[in-house]
Motif scaffolding. Structure first.
Motif, PDB file in Angstrom:
ATOM      1  N   PHE A 195      36.838  48.692  42.585  1.00  0.00           N
ATOM      2  CA  PHE A 195      36.840  47.233  42.642  1.00  0.00           C
ATOM      3  C   PHE A 195      37.812  46.705  41.595  1.00  0.00           C
ATOM      4  CE2 PHE A 195      35.195  43.003  41.416  1.00  0.00           C
ATOM      5  CZ  PHE A 195      35.324  42.382  42.642  1.00  0.00           C
TER       6      PHE A 195
ATOM      7  N   GLN B 237      38.959  43.580  39.535  1.00  0.00           N
ATOM      8  CA  GLN B 237      38.449  42.277  39.116  1.00  0.00           C
ATOM      9  C   GLN B 237      39.410  41.134  39.410  1.00  0.00           C
ATOM     10  OE1 GLN B 237      35.462  41.521  37.966  1.00  0.00           O
ATOM     11  NE2 GLN B 237      34.681  43.596  37.694  1.00  0.00           N
TER      12      GLN B 237
ATOM     13  N   SER C 255      41.853  40.650  41.621  1.00  0.00           N
ATOM     14  CA  SER C 255      42.046  40.260  43.019  1.00  0.00           C
ATOM     15  C   SER C 255      40.730  40.095  43.763  1.00  0.00           C
ATOM     16  CB  SER C 255      42.894  41.315  43.736  1.00  0.00           C
ATOM     17  OG  SER C 255      42.174  42.533  43.818  1.00  0.00           O
ATOM     18  N   LYS C 256      39.638  40.533  43.136  1.00  0.00           N
ATOM     19  CA  LYS C 256      38.314  40.516  43.775  1.00  0.00           C
ATOM     20  C   LYS C 256      38.321  41.311  45.076  1.00  0.00           C
ATOM     21  CE  LYS C 256      36.218  37.107  41.206  1.00  0.00           C
ATOM     22  NZ  LYS C 256      36.316  37.580  39.868  1.00  0.00           N
ATOM     23  N   LYS C 257      39.122  42.393  45.091  1.00  0.00           N
ATOM     24  CA  LYS C 257      39.198  43.259  46.272  1.00  0.00           C
ATOM     25  C   LYS C 257      38.981  44.708  45.856  1.00  0.00           C
ATOM     26  CE  LYS C 257      41.872  40.379  49.234  1.00  0.00           C
ATOM     27  NZ  LYS C 257      42.251  40.430  50.581  1.00  0.00           N
TER      28      LYS C 257
END
Length: 183
Positions: A157, A159, A161-163
């Motif tokens: 994960f 952080q 790009s939140k992807k």
């Protein structure tokens, strides 16, 4: 002398003076990882073989404090009339677990012989749950990992790009295969 030593230790001094002394009790685990290896042996129904002639307390396992790196416990066994090197381990207990698996005839092709992977994490969204169901429909197994912040091997994960990023190693390099909304 053996008779005298056994008598002084309070052991049976019966007629069989050549009977081997009972094995020493296992040493206390050397770390949290070592304790996990001891627990794993119990889950697998294995006993870690102890030895009073080894500086680690386990049969075939020898501690080398000056060895470079984090794997300072060496496992060696006798095969015929020769000593065979089986690998280096981070803890005495991991080496002893490998030895116990070998003695029990289990697969020891992977020297690290990790415990079974953790259960897959709960999907973080409806899309994640659908991805898990799709993998099951295709007969695929999502490989879990306790070393990844996503719970899946090769998926991390990010952080910023939140992807979730999928990376694999090939050609001697780490390669990104893309970023995704779910793990």
């Amino acid at each position: 002398a053996l008779f005298y030593a056994r008598r002084e230790a309070g052991r049976d001094t019966g007629s069989d003076l050549t009977a081997p002394a009972p094995p020493p009790p296992p040493p206390a685990p050397s770390s949290v990882v070592g304790a996990e290896a001891v627990q794993q042996a119990g889950r697998e129904g294995l006993t870690l073989a102890t030895s009073s002639s080894s500086n680690s307390g386990y049969k075939g396992v020898y501690y080398h404090p000056k060895q470079k790196g984090s794997k300072k416990y060496e496992l060696k066994v006798r095969v015929g009339d020769k000593m065979a090197f089986l690998g280096c381990f981070a803890t005495a207990e991991e080496a002893a677990l490998f030895y116990a698996r070998r003695e029990a005839g289990r697969d020891t092709s992977d020297l690290t012989a990790p415990p079974p992977p953790p259960p897959p994490p709960e999907p973080s969204s409806a899309a994640g749950a659908e991805a898990v169901r799709q993998a099951e429909r295709e007969g695929l197994t999502l490989v879990t990992s306790s070393n990844s912040n996503s719970g899946y091997r090769g998926v991390t994960f990010k952080q910023g790009s939140k992807k979730y990023e999928l990376t694999v190693r090939f050609g001697g390099r780490q390669n990104s295969l893309g970023r995704f909304a779910t793990a």
